[in-house]
Design a protein around this motif. Structure first.
Motif, PDB file in Angstrom:
ATOM      1  N   ALA A  27      43.146  44.205  46.605  1.00  0.00           N
ATOM      2  CA  ALA A  27      44.486  44.720  46.296  1.00  0.00           C
ATOM      3  C   ALA A  27      45.088  43.984  45.103  1.00  0.00           C
ATOM      4  O   ALA A  27      45.661  44.594  44.183  1.00  0.00           O
ATOM      5  CB  ALA A  27      45.398  44.595  47.508  1.00  0.00           C
ATOM      6  N   GLY A  28      44.956  42.663  45.101  1.00  0.00           N
ATOM      7  CA  GLY A  28      45.476  41.889  43.987  1.00  0.00           C
ATOM      8  C   GLY A  28      44.789  42.244  42.682  1.00  0.00           C
ATOM      9  O   GLY A  28      45.426  42.316  41.623  1.00  0.00           O
ATOM     10  N   THR A  29      43.484  42.480  42.740  1.00  0.00           N
ATOM     11  CA  THR A  29      42.735  42.860  41.538  1.00  0.00           C
ATOM     12  C   THR A  29      43.167  44.230  41.036  1.00  0.00           C
ATOM     13  O   THR A  29      43.329  44.447  39.830  1.00  0.00           O
ATOM     14  CB  THR A  29      41.226  42.852  41.832  1.00  0.00           C
ATOM     15  OG1 THR A  29      40.837  41.541  42.253  1.00  0.00           O
ATOM     16  CG2 THR A  29      40.436  43.218  40.588  1.00  0.00           C
ATOM     17  N   PHE A  31      46.133  45.607  41.447  1.00  0.00           N
ATOM     18  CA  PHE A  31      47.464  45.474  40.857  1.00  0.00           C
ATOM     19  C   PHE A  31      47.395  44.787  39.495  1.00  0.00           C
ATOM     20  O   PHE A  31      48.095  45.168  38.560  1.00  0.00           O
ATOM     21  CB  PHE A  31      48.386  44.696  41.792  1.00  0.00           C
ATOM     22  CG  PHE A  31      48.620  45.360  43.112  1.00  0.00           C
ATOM     23  CD1 PHE A  31      48.439  46.729  43.258  1.00  0.00           C
ATOM     24  CD2 PHE A  31      49.026  44.634  44.224  1.00  0.00           C
ATOM     25  CE1 PHE A  31      48.648  47.355  44.473  1.00  0.00           C
ATOM     26  CE2 PHE A  31      49.247  45.251  45.446  1.00  0.00           C
ATOM     27  CZ  PHE A  31      49.051  46.620  45.571  1.00  0.00           C
ATOM     28  N   GLU A  32      46.544  43.759  39.391  1.00  0.00           N
ATOM     29  CA  GLU A  32      46.495  43.017  38.138  1.00  0.00           C
ATOM     30  C   GLU A  32      45.869  43.867  37.026  1.00  0.00           C
ATOM     31  O   GLU A  32      46.336  43.856  35.891  1.00  0.00           O
ATOM     32  CB  GLU A  32      45.715  41.719  38.312  1.00  0.00           C
ATOM     33  CG  GLU A  32      45.845  40.803  37.128  1.00  0.00           C
ATOM     34  CD  GLU A  32      45.917  39.335  37.507  1.00  0.00           C
ATOM     35  OE1 GLU A  32      46.067  38.514  36.605  1.00  0.00           O
ATOM     36  OE2 GLU A  32      45.817  39.010  38.701  1.00  0.00           O
ATOM     37  N   VAL A  98      48.077  36.038  39.056  1.00  0.00           N
ATOM     38  CA  VAL A  98      48.679  37.334  39.387  1.00  0.00           C
ATOM     39  C   VAL A  98      50.188  37.302  39.135  1.00  0.00           C
ATOM     40  O   VAL A  98      50.788  38.304  38.728  1.00  0.00           O
ATOM     41  CB  VAL A  98      48.353  37.747  40.841  1.00  0.00           C
ATOM     42  CG1 VAL A  98      49.188  36.991  41.856  1.00  0.00           C
ATOM     43  CG2 VAL A  98      48.527  39.246  41.034  1.00  0.00           C
ATOM     44  N   GLU A 139      42.000  35.675  36.552  1.00  0.00           N
ATOM     45  CA  GLU A 139      42.061  36.491  37.754  1.00  0.00           C
ATOM     46  C   GLU A 139      40.685  36.943  38.239  1.00  0.00           C
ATOM     47  O   GLU A 139      40.320  36.731  39.384  1.00  0.00           O
ATOM     48  CB  GLU A 139      42.937  37.722  37.499  1.00  0.00           C
ATOM     49  CG  GLU A 139      42.752  38.866  38.491  1.00  0.00           C
ATOM     50  CD  GLU A 139      43.147  38.506  39.912  1.00  0.00           C
ATOM     51  OE1 GLU A 139      42.697  39.188  40.843  1.00  0.00           O
ATOM     52  OE2 GLU A 139      43.904  37.526  40.085  1.00  0.00           O
ATOM     53  N   SER A 166      37.595  47.624  42.459  1.00  0.00           N
ATOM     54  CA  SER A 166      39.035  47.430  42.318  1.00  0.00           C
ATOM     55  C   SER A 166      39.474  47.448  40.861  1.00  0.00           C
ATOM     56  O   SER A 166      40.626  47.786  40.552  1.00  0.00           O
ATOM     57  CB  SER A 166      39.456  46.106  42.960  1.00  0.00           C
ATOM     58  OG  SER A 166      39.183  46.112  44.346  1.00  0.00           O
ATOM     59  N   SER A 209      51.257  41.759  46.264  1.00  0.00           N
ATOM     60  CA  SER A 209      50.060  40.949  46.049  1.00  0.00           C
ATOM     61  C   SER A 209      50.259  39.513  46.498  1.00  0.00           C
ATOM     62  O   SER A 209      49.395  38.926  47.160  1.00  0.00           O
ATOM     63  CB  SER A 209      49.677  40.994  44.566  1.00  0.00           C
ATOM     64  OG  SER A 209      48.500  40.271  44.333  1.00  0.00           O
ATOM     65  N   ARG A 213      48.149  37.592  49.391  1.00  0.00           N
ATOM     66  CA  ARG A 213      47.290  36.462  49.022  1.00  0.00           C
ATOM     67  C   ARG A 213      47.765  35.141  49.625  1.00  0.00           C
ATOM     68  O   ARG A 213      46.954  34.224  49.809  1.00  0.00           O
ATOM     69  CB  ARG A 213      47.194  36.356  47.502  1.00  0.00           C
ATOM     70  CG  ARG A 213      46.339  37.469  46.904  1.00  0.00           C
ATOM     71  CD  ARG A 213      46.052  37.263  45.441  1.00  0.00           C
ATOM     72  NE  ARG A 213      45.075  38.235  44.961  1.00  0.00           N
ATOM     73  CZ  ARG A 213      44.520  38.213  43.758  1.00  0.00           C
ATOM     74  NH1 ARG A 213      44.853  37.255  42.903  1.00  0.00           N
ATOM     75  NH2 ARG A 213      43.642  39.128  43.395  1.00  0.00           N
TER      76      ARG A 213
END
Length: 554
Positions: A27-29, A31-32, A98, A139, A166, A209, A213
């Protein structure tokens, strides 16, 4: 000593731990990468807001130059955050990256236009792109290593395949948000301020995110290294002094990253620019088709990652690179024939020839102050209109279509009072009217359903090539380097390759297209980089079942 199973003092992650690790990291990847790609997806709006005083060809080149600047700083981000990741831990390092990405992306949406603050607008945009590049440099390596170090060796490719997918997810999310934006706002509102909303959305994505995390624990490999006193003193220096590591960095740079990144950007960004630009397909149609096919393509990365757990990391990469060399031109030729068949047919039946002295273009003339010849002005207009042409040397300037000469009024080349914009507008309108009489169609294209399905099939093939060369790479790069310097050692070649070989692809390909007048010429950049990378991969990568390289220099 590359995974938790080789660190008896490291905690063994449970199945639920691994699911949380994959979900939060992926998810963080997403979004980034959304933050990074939204700039390219909204390229036309950014060009008009921050580079309004130049012609359309230079405008898009400046936008892609800003895109490339972010990539150019990724290696520095890899060095900086790689150092922190190997010294202080994987988790907190990618929390910082992030956060930096989310804030700098939102900043783009808050900058006044060039009409309001002049030159400061593009300068601030470039500054924020630099911050984005630094953040992204830390990241990807952090997320890929974090997932890999939680994974059992026999499923490492499968689990890290979600991180690879992702990256495409960020691209898909950027397209979805842009389409929703277009549905909510009128064209005028979009042009005025609506295009800023997707940038501001990054603040909400940042909050989600961080929430996900912060639930994560530190990597078991890093915890074990801490307990055993294996933390590197200077991971950047040791990345180049550790036995055999320089060779592994070279192979990772050219034989892995160079291949995957140029194929990736060709598959997604070049196709987007190609269809919306010279093929003149309606922007919404293009975004929907590419968004759907990219969403389907996300599964390819997980499938290939799982396959690489069985056959090794090298085989899928080599198959994908070799197939790309054979297919890249035919796929784009076929896509062009389906997207705008009239343009292809007209170019064959009524070839456009420009003759004259100094027949070459200079896309950066507006910046350098160089004088563009009258012939160069014609070439620039034809390129911006997506018209294929050939050039012949001659003493006098002429333009022929199917052998018939087209009159060239003086107002096409210069205007009273030196109004270059008025001349360019008259030239574009006049040339398109003249070529329309010979069958060229300059209207917005809406391909029928069979053509759209054919384009979608081609895009899926391109996505498949990307999946083959990218799906097992997070596991591949993690396994190539020893744990104490892994964050730095894998991030440096990955982000040099992705930052320069891939990140500059839209700019270089657009420049080649502008100089040649051939919408397909920019593909030669991809072909050459992949061809060299394939030679390096065949020579340097280990075949057979996946295993850690450790201290082995081969």
């Amino acid at each position: 000593m590359s995974d938790a199973h080789q660190h008896p003092n490291g905690p063994e992650p449970s199945a639920s731990d691994i699911k949380l690790v994959i979900a939060a990291s992926s998810a963080g990847t997403i979004f980034e990468w959304y933050d990074f790609f939204i700039y390219g997806t909204l390229a036309s709006f950014i060009g008009k807001a921050f580079f309004p005083s130049v012609g359309p060809t230079l405008q898009i080149l400046l936008v892609w130059a800003g895109f490339a600047v972010g990539f150019g700083f990724r290696p520095l981000g890899a060095i900086l955050f790689g150092y922190f990741g190997d010294r202080l831990g994987r988790k907190y390092t990618f929390l910082v990256t992030v956060t930096l990405m989310g804030i700098s992306t939102a900043g783009v949406g808050l900058i006044p236009s060039a009409d309001t603050i002049g030159l400061w607008a593009p300068l601030i945009v470039i500054g924020l792109r630099i911050l984005q590049g630094l953040a992204l440099g830390g990241e990807y390596g952090g997320a890929a290593i974090y997932v890999s170090e939680h994974s059992p060796p026999n499923r490492r490719g499968y689990f890290t395949g979600y991180i690879q997918g992702s990256v495409v997810g960020g691209f898909v999310l950027s397209i979805i948000v842009v389409l929703l934006n277009q549905a909510v706002f009128s064209d005028q509102t979009l042009a005025d301020w609506g295009w800023r909303v997707p940038f501001l959305l990054s603040l909400a994505l940042l909050a989600i995110s961080l929430w996900m995390r912060l639930k994560l624990s530190e990597s078991p490999v890093f915890l074990a290294m801490q307990e055993e006193g294996e933390i590197s003193g200077n991971p950047f220096v040791e990345s180049f002094t550790y036995p055999g590591n320089k060779l592994r960095i070279f192979i990772a740079l050219f034989g892995v990253t160079g291949i995957l990144t140029t194929i990736w950007y060709t598959a997604f960004f070049s196709s987007l620019s190609f269809l919306k630009g010279p093929m003149r397909v309606d922007a919404t149609v293009v975004e929907v088709v590419i968004g759907i096919t990219a969403l389907i393509s996300m599964s390819f990365y997980v499938i290939v990652g799982g396959w690489s757990d069985k056959v090794g990391r090298k085989l899928p990469l080599v198959i994908g690179a070799a197939a790309a060399l054979v297919l890249i031109f035919p796929l784009f030729w076929a896509m062009g024939a389906l997207a705008n068949p009239g343009l292809q047919e007209s170019a064959r039946n009524a070839p456009v020839v420009v003759s004259g002295p100094a027949c070459h273009t200079d896309p950066f003339a507006d910046l350098t102050g160089a004088r563009v010849s009258d012939c160069g002005k014609l070439l620039e207009t034809l390129t911006a209109s997506g018209v294929p042409y050939s050039v012949a040397a001659a003493a006098q300037l002429s333009l022929t279509v199917g052998g018939e000469a087209i009159a060239l009024p003086s107002t096409w080349l210069s205007a009273e009072g030196g109004d270059a914009k008025a001349a360019a507008k008259a030239r574009k309108q006049g040339i398109e009217e003249a070529l329309s009489a010979h069958g060229f169609d300059f209207s917005v294209q809406y391909p029928d359903l069979p053509a759209l399905l054919g384009i979608a099939a081609i895009l899926l093939v391109l996505g498949g090539l990307s999946g083959l060369t990218y799906g097992g790479v997070a596991a591949q790069l993690t396994e190539m380097f020893p744990a104490p310097i892994r964050y730095s050692s894998m991030s440096i070649p990955y982000h040099i390759g992705a930052g320069y070989l891939g990140g500059f692809l839209p700019l270089i390909a657009s420049y080649i297209n502008a100089r040649t007048g051939d919408a397909y010429a920019g593909l030669w950049y991809t072909w050459v980089v992949v061809a060299f990378g394939l030679l390096v991969a065949v020579w340097g990568l280990r075949g057979g079942p996946p295993r850690d390289y450790g201290e082995d220099a081969s």
